[in-house]
Design an enzyme around this catalytic site. Sequence first.
Site, PDB file in Angstrom:
ATOM      1  N   LYS A 177       6.628  -6.914  25.940  1.00  0.00           N
ATOM      2  CA  LYS A 177       8.060  -6.765  25.696  1.00  0.00           C
ATOM      3  C   LYS A 177       8.241  -5.580  24.757  1.00  0.00           C
ATOM      4  O   LYS A 177       8.054  -5.681  23.544  1.00  0.00           O
ATOM      5  CB  LYS A 177       8.613  -8.046  25.058  1.00  0.00           C
ATOM      6  N   GLU A 252       0.751  -6.445  12.918  1.00  0.00           N
ATOM      7  CA  GLU A 252       0.812  -5.270  12.056  1.00  0.00           C
ATOM      8  C   GLU A 252       2.237  -5.171  11.568  1.00  0.00           C
ATOM      9  O   GLU A 252       3.162  -4.944  12.353  1.00  0.00           O
ATOM     10  CB  GLU A 252       0.379  -4.019  12.834  1.00  0.00           C
ATOM     11  N   CYS A 285       4.901   3.295   9.817  1.00  0.00           N
ATOM     12  CA  CYS A 285       4.460   2.169   8.992  1.00  0.00           C
ATOM     13  C   CYS A 285       3.497   2.585   7.897  1.00  0.00           C
ATOM     14  O   CYS A 285       3.460   1.978   6.826  1.00  0.00           O
ATOM     15  CB  CYS A 285       3.830   1.090   9.877  1.00  0.00           C
ATOM     16  N   GLU A 386      10.182  -1.842   1.903  1.00  0.00           N
ATOM     17  CA  GLU A 386       9.968  -0.855   2.965  1.00  0.00           C
ATOM     18  C   GLU A 386      11.317  -0.319   3.443  1.00  0.00           C
ATOM     19  O   GLU A 386      12.114  -1.047   4.026  1.00  0.00           O
ATOM     20  CB  GLU A 386       9.194  -1.463   4.126  1.00  0.00           C
TER      21      GLU A 386
END
Length: 483
Positions: A177, A252, A285, A386
């Site tokens: 997906k 992750e 990331c 983040e």
Amino acid sequence: MNKAPVGIIIDGKTRPSVAGRTFEKRNPATGDLVSILSEGDAADIDLAVAAARRAFEGPWSRFTPSDRQALLLRFAELVDEHFEDIVMTDVLDIGMPITRSRGRRGLVSKMIRYYAGLATSIHGETPSHSLGDDFFAYTVREPVGVCGAITPWNGPAIAAIWKIAPVIVTGCTLVIKPSEEASGATLRYVELLHEAGVPPGVVNVVTGYGPTAGAALAMHPDVNMLSFTGSEGVGEQIIEGSKIGFKRVALELGGKSPNVVFADCDIEAALAGSSIIFANSGQVCTAPTRVLVERPIYDQFVEGLARYANGLKVGNGLDPETQMGPLINARQLDRVTGYMDLGTQEGARAAAGGGRLTGAAYDKGYFVSPTVFAGVDNAMRIAQEEIFGPVVCAIPFDAPEEAARVANDTRYGLAGAVWTNSVQTAHQMSRAIRAGTVWVNSYGPLDPTLPFGGFKSSGVGREQGFQNLDDYLETKSVIMKIA
């Protein structure tokens, strides 16, 4: 540009979603329509998982390791031949500068060929045991079964290979997906896989939204393993969903990576490497979002980084002169500019940038200025959370012990870097930083042989490297009485 609906791929066939719904994907730089995608949901996931199970138990199970290797090598040739297609999907879907997207050709090609080599390298063991001479015992590695994968929008050309290649290598099957923001690369890869000879049902794609199609895949009882790249919050939901069927997970989940710059380093090299924070508009990331700089060179380094940020050409990714493109969508624009405002409120000083870009070249897209905050304390939210945008926080330090403490003072542990001309300092800091990847006197290079993943809240499991295959393989012990 594809304005006809792009279908879901199940059992080797392109088809509309069960409900017949579609959604639009627009270029974040211009607002122009890129494609119309089928909006899958739980019903489509059911069909895709059933197709993957049939393939796993059917013709795919008879493919030998060398068959799978040959298939991947053929796939690599096709990807090389059609890589400009992949380049354009990344440019139009996420606004990535075209020069950056084209620059990924080498890594993608190396990854596929590396995994092809692994296909014939999977083996069990014949351990020494204490059962006596009447017994012969050995282990075998077998595919875990039907895998699910949910990929992010920030690097689809690489992320899709990270999910697809280990499935082919190990003999598993897959339902993937892709992010609703960036489905083009995955769909093109799967078309090329079928051209390379992958049997129907081995790799299936369901486009759609995370709360519907993604959640249905994560909770599906007939999925044996799920690989997810994305946010920490969704990762927690994935783990919750994994309880259904006791599926294994590989996650992750992002980072807040420390980039530690010592006064004895090559400052120009460190500035060039640290500027990777602005690549892909900071939507990476591993981005070095916290630059920890030894105090004697702190002001000089901040000034140099700000100068670099102010000199970047920001614009449409289709322009070969563009160095930084837009953010992915309006929601991300609000998030990043919100953090820019917060940084000022917390007492940091914007040495460069600090807000949205406006004007004729920017008003139809989601553009912000490359931003450098000076005078940052690691306790500030801009240093702890983040942001996922082109925002770097410059934090001073006085001693290696302090640098190590601040580097690890985050819930994340995905990556980090050390810049120094001292071999001793390089070794000590590399050991001290709690992260899955630590670069020394460089930032960002990846190789398929090297496992990639995080410590702490940055996730579990690894992409790349032989260790990656552990998530896709079961180990069976065979104990045979021979006398």
